[in-house]
Design a protein around this motif. Structure first.
Motif, mmCIF file in Angstrom:
data_model
loop_
_atom_site.group_PDB
_atom_site.id
_atom_site.type_symbol
_atom_site.label_atom_id
_atom_site.label_comp_id
_atom_site.label_asym_id
_atom_site.label_seq_id
_atom_site.Cartn_x
_atom_site.Cartn_y
_atom_site.Cartn_z
ATOM 1 N N GLY A 76 26.109 3.964 -3.124
ATOM 2 C CA GLY A 76 26.890 5.026 -2.499
ATOM 3 C C GLY A 76 26.005 6.009 -1.750
ATOM 4 O O GLY A 76 26.355 6.453 -0.645
ATOM 5 N N ALA A 77 24.869 6.346 -2.337
ATOM 6 C CA ALA A 77 23.935 7.256 -1.670
ATOM 7 C C ALA A 77 23.414 6.632 -0.373
ATOM 8 O O ALA A 77 23.282 7.324 0.651
ATOM 9 C CB ALA A 77 22.780 7.613 -2.604
ATOM 10 N N LEU A 78 23.145 5.343 -0.403
ATOM 11 C CA LEU A 78 22.690 4.657 0.810
ATOM 12 C C LEU A 78 23.793 4.611 1.867
ATOM 13 O O LEU A 78 23.529 4.797 3.061
ATOM 14 C CB LEU A 78 22.197 3.247 0.479
ATOM 15 C CG LEU A 78 20.883 3.177 -0.286
ATOM 16 C CD1 LEU A 78 20.592 1.744 -0.721
ATOM 17 C CD2 LEU A 78 19.737 3.735 0.558
ATOM 18 N N LEU A 79 25.026 4.379 1.444
ATOM 19 C CA LEU A 79 26.128 4.385 2.399
ATOM 20 C C LEU A 79 26.335 5.782 2.983
ATOM 21 O O LEU A 79 26.617 5.929 4.177
ATOM 22 C CB LEU A 79 27.416 3.868 1.751
ATOM 23 C CG LEU A 79 27.435 2.373 1.454
ATOM 24 C CD1 LEU A 79 28.714 2.001 0.712
ATOM 25 C CD2 LEU A 79 27.284 1.551 2.727
ATOM 26 N N LEU A 80 26.176 6.804 2.151
ATOM 27 C CA LEU A 80 26.249 8.178 2.656
ATOM 28 C C LEU A 80 25.141 8.417 3.683
ATOM 29 O O LEU A 80 25.382 9.019 4.740
ATOM 30 C CB LEU A 80 26.154 9.177 1.506
ATOM 31 C CG LEU A 80 26.195 10.649 1.901
ATOM 32 C CD1 LEU A 80 27.504 10.984 2.618
ATOM 33 C CD2 LEU A 80 26.022 11.532 0.671
ATOM 34 N N LEU A 81 23.941 7.940 3.388
ATOM 35 C CA LEU A 81 22.833 8.052 4.341
ATOM 36 C C LEU A 81 23.194 7.353 5.658
ATOM 37 O O LEU A 81 22.922 7.880 6.744
ATOM 38 C CB LEU A 81 21.558 7.457 3.754
ATOM 39 C CG LEU A 81 20.354 7.361 4.691
ATOM 40 C CD1 LEU A 81 19.918 8.748 5.162
ATOM 41 C CD2 LEU A 81 19.209 6.624 4.003
ATOM 42 N N SER A 82 23.823 6.185 5.574
ATOM 43 C CA SER A 82 24.196 5.464 6.798
ATOM 44 C C SER A 82 25.229 6.247 7.613
ATOM 45 O O SER A 82 25.196 6.220 8.847
ATOM 46 C CB SER A 82 24.708 4.058 6.474
ATOM 47 O OG SER A 82 26.011 4.080 5.933
ATOM 48 N N VAL A 83 26.132 6.950 6.941
ATOM 49 C CA VAL A 83 27.119 7.773 7.638
ATOM 50 C C VAL A 83 26.420 8.950 8.329
ATOM 51 O O VAL A 83 26.688 9.251 9.505
ATOM 52 C CB VAL A 83 28.215 8.266 6.668
ATOM 53 C CG1 VAL A 83 29.086 9.341 7.312
ATOM 54 C CG2 VAL A 83 29.073 7.095 6.191
ATOM 55 N N VAL A 84 25.514 9.592 7.614
ATOM 56 C CA VAL A 84 24.777 10.722 8.194
ATOM 57 C C VAL A 84 23.941 10.248 9.386
ATOM 58 O O VAL A 84 23.927 10.896 10.452
ATOM 59 C CB VAL A 84 23.904 11.415 7.122
ATOM 60 C CG1 VAL A 84 22.958 12.432 7.753
ATOM 61 C CG2 VAL A 84 24.786 12.071 6.070
ATOM 62 N N MET A 85 23.257 9.114 9.219
ATOM 63 C CA MET A 85 22.483 8.543 10.332
ATOM 64 C C MET A 85 23.387 8.278 11.528
ATOM 65 O O MET A 85 23.016 8.561 12.673
ATOM 66 C CB MET A 85 21.825 7.225 9.909
ATOM 67 C CG MET A 85 20.694 7.349 8.944
ATOM 68 S SD MET A 85 20.139 5.719 8.378
ATOM 69 C CE MET A 85 19.633 4.977 9.920
ATOM 70 N N SER A 86 24.548 7.716 11.262
ATOM 71 C CA SER A 86 25.484 7.403 12.343
ATOM 72 C C SER A 86 25.879 8.659 13.097
ATOM 73 O O SER A 86 25.822 8.701 14.331
ATOM 74 C CB SER A 86 26.728 6.717 11.784
ATOM 75 O OG SER A 86 26.405 5.481 11.203
ATOM 76 N N ILE A 87 26.280 9.679 12.356
ATOM 77 C CA ILE A 87 26.768 10.917 12.981
ATOM 78 C C ILE A 87 25.666 11.622 13.761
ATOM 79 O O ILE A 87 25.885 12.068 14.890
ATOM 80 C CB ILE A 87 27.374 11.853 11.913
ATOM 81 C CG1 ILE A 87 28.664 11.237 11.361
ATOM 82 C CG2 ILE A 87 27.633 13.245 12.482
ATOM 83 C CD1 ILE A 87 29.191 11.918 10.114
ATOM 84 N N LEU A 88 24.479 11.694 13.174
ATOM 85 C CA LEU A 88 23.397 12.464 13.795
ATOM 86 C C LEU A 88 22.625 11.699 14.862
ATOM 87 O O LEU A 88 22.147 12.295 15.834
ATOM 88 C CB LEU A 88 22.424 12.958 12.728
ATOM 89 C CG LEU A 88 22.978 13.944 11.713
ATOM 90 C CD1 LEU A 88 21.900 14.324 10.702
ATOM 91 C CD2 LEU A 88 23.546 15.176 12.405
#
Length: 147
Positions: free
Chosen positions: A84-96
């Protein structure tokens, strides 16, 4: 019920990984090999298509993993939380990192694209490769948690 959630979550994340892997290692090389402006037009169209779907897929995957982590208090919970933390990181990477480039790319045509459009697409690709590695790691952790 928990077993179903675990399997559905793993399949949803796995298919997402497959799509993103295919974009990186199949579709982009194909588009880049097309003649003249066809590749750039294909990238723009792909950005519009996948840009409309992927936010729901990424957020939906993250929600499914969060529900699994909360509902499935057992041996694999640490693996699920890390996924889940990695998926959250992927979302943040995507947005930023990725979405700003994609938002520009999906509006480009051969007549209005900037002079540095290839450099911007190369930057998007580098970030995308990193994001693919992150979501593959998340998927592997979910698979391990199923055992």
């Amino acid at each position: 019920m928990l077993d179903t959630l675990e399997v559905v979550t793993t399949v949803v994340v796995g298919v997402m990984v497959g799509v993103e892997f295919s974009v990186a290692f199949v579709m982009n090389p194909i588009l880049n090999a097309l003649p003249e402006d066809s590749g750039q037009l294909g990238h723009a169209h792909g950005g519009r298509m996948l840009g409309a779907v992927m936010p729901f897929w990424y957020i939906g995957s993250l929600v499914l993993v969060a529900v699994w982590a909360v509902a499935g208090r057992h041996y694999g919970t640490g693996l699920v939380v890390t996924a889940g933390a990695l998926l959250l990181l992927s979302v943040v990477m995507s947005i930023l990192l990725l979405v700003p480039i994609n938002n520009r790319n999906k509006t480009w045509t051969p007549d209005n694209r900037p002079a540095d459009w290839k450099q911007q697409m190369n930057r998007w690709n580098r970030f995308h490769y990193l994001r693919v590695a992150v979501i593959i790691a998340a998927f592997a952790l979910l698979v391990a948690a199923l055992v």
